[in-house]
Design an enzyme around this catalytic site. Structure first.
Site, PDB file in Angstrom:
ATOM      1  N   GLU A 107       0.794  -1.218   0.000  1.00  0.00           N
ATOM      2  CA  GLU A 107       0.000   0.000   0.000  1.00  0.00           C
ATOM      3  C   GLU A 107       0.835   1.281   0.000  1.00  0.00           C
ATOM      4  O   GLU A 107       0.387   2.302  -0.521  1.00  0.00           O
ATOM      5  CB  GLU A 107      -0.950  -0.003   1.216  1.00  0.00           C
ATOM      6  CG  GLU A 107      -1.987  -1.104   1.214  1.00  0.00           C
ATOM      7  CD  GLU A 107      -2.982  -0.963   0.082  1.00  0.00           C
ATOM      8  OE1 GLU A 107      -3.338   0.183  -0.277  1.00  0.00           O
ATOM      9  OE2 GLU A 107      -3.383  -2.003  -0.476  1.00  0.00           O
ATOM     10  N   SER A 399     -54.249 -16.714  41.888  1.00  0.00           N
ATOM     11  CA  SER A 399     -53.886 -17.233  43.211  1.00  0.00           C
ATOM     12  C   SER A 399     -52.419 -17.045  43.580  1.00  0.00           C
ATOM     13  O   SER A 399     -52.056 -17.304  44.735  1.00  0.00           O
ATOM     14  CB  SER A 399     -54.243 -18.721  43.292  1.00  0.00           C
ATOM     15  OG  SER A 399     -55.652 -18.887  43.239  1.00  0.00           O
TER      16      SER A 399
END
Length: 722
Positions: A107, A399
């Site tokens: 690069e 309940s």
């Protein structure tokens, strides 16, 4: 007269050089100078214009690429990642030197010698572009690529290139070469991820530290064009690009030709792209919302927070599987209009957003001592419904609310042996009609103890009890134990009127499991920033809401409910540990519950339809919710040391007559042992069974006849919520 010959030539004229006056020279010089000034001025103005939206020098001094936020389970699994750019930072010294060289040789071979811009790079790019007849290269250095990646767009424009150059020069002035290279390798785009570490994990399933030469040279080649050279889609192209990288390294003297050939012949194994594990989506969404609300969107997606949650990933997987398997089995067995399987097939055939109307469920498990949420299931499919039924849904508790009533009674001096009448009762509710509560069984049993009434979830004795003690003590107990939803001040709360959330009920039951000390639920232990600094810690919040003696008696009564009462089928699913709990079923079977606990873990389960329609006859908490609880708890606790509820010193045993709840006389035949708070033991001898006396129970009436008169069709309601 002589005539002129036509061939006679004319005299030649001599060209006299033109002279330019000094005045004209001055004008020309001033004009040229003016043009230069204009050109320079235009250039400066252009540079100034292009520099306006560039980062300030101070901003360049503190470049910090966006880092993803990670959410961890308590056992170290990564639950979720939040990011705009998938990036995992890594230090330069941890990156293989061969990878560094491969990137530089390919690069930007002059990286360590230029100042951000290189004429050789531009010249080389120009030659390549002329040969290809298109803009194939831009001549950008690594520093210019870093500047573009951090601050600029990707469109190929002259103005962008000028900005790249300006930024690159500034970056070179602000950082060392190694710092620039480290930023570059942590920032640059590789396709599925940003930076070499995240890219390595994506492509190869391991850290860049562990890459072999064949892998890191291929990774270096992807940089040039992540889409074109993607190893996922074009592995052949990636191999060709790797050959270019290897040739560059040979040309620069960093590899021998033999080494390059050996690497070039090596194949790599690419980890296929897989969807992120969707474990605990409802739990993780709670975390995401908290982070966004308290830290903001930017910190959530860019600042690399580390969130250490309380979730036990093993328990979560067990819970999710058991809930889905049980509900799927119920759908196969019942004739429901909509099932999940049917919904999924319909949803796949339409682009419309369909609301899931199939049977739903929720589960939450909380550490009884610390309040840490260990598992949470908010529904069956987060993608089709993000509504969290464990934390958001208000449902009638039925309940499972009764323990608050019985706790209030114990606090007022009632005991497990106290007797209540299970006979028809009428309650004036202030409306035109009297309320006549009935039992689930449709029958009446006459005198029953508190323990028996709770264990078997008999409705009428519960109503008689609240008529004795009033509604306020019950509401106060529920509120102190963690019920935050608004519960109506009506007698029918004895049977679970009103609405509450599953997380509230489970939270309240932590007090029963933990000696009367409630532990408030929380979802994470700490949050750190990317540097490991602690931003926030959540410590356990504990609050004593019941005295230890009263609490233990309540636990023991709920033990009976699990072992001998409505929860006894837990043994059928393999659960036989020391535990306690309570089932819950509401009118028309719209809600089914079970909340149970060991000394260490509280787990609540709810099942029902979102539209609050009936699940069908006899679809009770014991049928719909308890199996999920029992299987989950049994599987999770298997192989662990069993914990037991410890009796406080202030709780004692006494023999009592089962029919009267009093100390037995010589005439009592139904005698058993019961527990009491030491200063609240029975002192009177049984008044029912006295030698030579008539059994007063004969005067109570014929309960079978009462049952006959009170019997109804099968479609009775249980009285809850009226």
């Amino acid at each position: 007269m002589a005539t002129e010959s036509p061939h006679t030539s004319r005299p030649s004229s001599t060209r006299v050089p033109r002279t330019i006056s000094a005045r004209r020279l001055k004008i020309a010089a001033f004009g040229f100078g003016g043009l230069c000034v204009i050109a320079i001025g235009a250039g400066l103005l252009t540079l100034n214009f292009l520099s306006k939206d560039l980062p300030s020098p101070a901003r360049l001094q503190t470049i910090e690429p966006a880092i993803k936020t990670l959410v961890f389970s308590a056992d170290g699994d990564t639950l979720r990642e939040y990011y705009r750019q998938n990036r995992v930072p890594i230090r330069l010294e941890e990156i293989p030197p061969g990878l560094l060289q491969a990137v530089i040789d390919t690069e930007d071979r002059d990286f360590y010698s230029h100042y951000g811009v290189t004429l050789r790079g531009f010249a080389r790019a120009a030659v390549v572009n002329l040969r290809s007849g298109r803009v194939a290269q831009g001549g950008s250095t690594l520093t210019m690529q870093l500047a573009r990646s951090l601050f600029l767009h990707q469109r190929r424009e002259v103005t962008r290139k000028i900005r790249e150059i300006l930024l690159a020069i500034q970056i070179e002035r602000s950082y060392t070469k190694d710092e620039i290279l480290e930023m570059y390798l942590n920032t640059i785009y590789f396709g599925p991820a940003y930076g070499v570490e995240a890219a390595s994990q994506s492509f190869f399933g391991k850290s860049v530290r562990d890459l072999a030469p064949a892998e890191y040279t291929l990774l270096a080649g992807v940089l040039n064009n992540p889409g074109f050279y993607s190893p996922y889609r074009h592995l052949d192209r990636a191999y060709k690009r790797r050959a270019t990288v290897l040739a560059n390294m040979v040309r620069q003297g960093h590899l021998t030709r033999a080494e390059a050939e050996a690497i070039g012949q090596s194949e790599v194994t690419i980890v296929r792209e897989v969807a992120q594990d969707a474990l605990a989506p409802y739990f993780v969404e709670i975390i995401r919302q908290y982070l966004e609300n308290h830290y903001g969107v930017k910190k959530l997606y860019e600042d690399g927070l580390r969130v250490y949650t309380t979730l036990d990933s093993r328990l979560q997987r067990i819970a999710e599987r058991n809930l889905e398997e049980h509900l799927s089995t119920l759908e196969e067995r019942e004739d429901y209009e909509m099932t999940r399987a049917l919904f999924d097939s319909l949803n796949a055939e339409t682009e419309e957003t369909l609301r899931p109307k199939y049977l739903q469920g929720a589960l939450i498990a909380v550490d009884a001592v610390t309040g840490e949420v260990k598992a949470l299931v908010g529904g069956r499919d987060f993608e089709t419904s993000k509504f969290n039924r464990a934390t958001q849904a208000l449902r009638q508790p039925g309940s499972v609310f009764k323990p608050f009533l019985y706790t209030a009674a114990l606090k007022q001096g009632w005991t497990p042996a106290s007797i209540l009448l299970d006979t028809p009762v009428e309650v004036d509710t202030g409306s035109d009609e009297l309320w006549r509560p009935v039992n689930f069984s449709g029958t009446f049993e006459g005198p029953v103890s508190l323990r028996y009434a709770l264990a078997h979830s008999i409705n009428v004795p519960a109503v008689r009890l609240i008529l004795e003690i009033g509604t306020q003590p019950v509401l106060e107990v529920a509120s102190s134990m963690g019920i935050r939803s608004e519960i109506p001040d009506v007698y029918s709360i004895a049977l679970g009127a009103g609405e509450a959330r599953l997380i509230e009920l489970t939270d309240a039951y932590t007090a029963f499991a933990n000696h009367g000390i409630r532990a408030r639920p929380h979802f994470f232990s700490r949050i750190e920033n990317a540097r490991g600094e602690v931003l926030e810690e959540q410590r356990s919040f504990q609050e004593e809401v019941l005295d230890e003696d009263t609490n233990y008696i309540m636990v023991d009564m709920m033990r009976t409910a699990l072992k001998e009462g409505t929860g006894r089928s837990a043994k059928r699913y393999g659960f036989a540990r020391d535990a306690a709990g309570k089932t819950g079923t509401t009118d028309r079977y719209t809600d089914a519950w079970f909340v149970g606990y060991t000394p260490d873990l509280v787990c609540g389960v709810w099942v029902g339809f979102d539209d609050k329609i009936s699940m069908g006859r006899r679809k009770t908490g014991a049928v719909m919710a308890l199996p999920i609880w029992a299987r989950t708890m049994n599987e999770y606790l298997e192989g662990t040391t069993e914990s037991y509820f410890q009796r406080p010193d202030g709780v004692v045993d006494r023999l009592v007559c089962a029919d009267s709840g009093q100390l037995p006389s010589l005439a009592c035949t139904n005698v058993h042992q019961e527990i009491f708070v030491e200063d609240n033991v029975p002192t009177r001898i049984c008044e029912i069974h006295q030698p030579g006396m008539t059994d007063v129970r004969d005067q109570a009436g014929d309960f079978e006849a009462i049952d006959d008169r009170a019997s109804r069709d099968d479609e009775f309601d249980t009285g809850g919520g009226k």
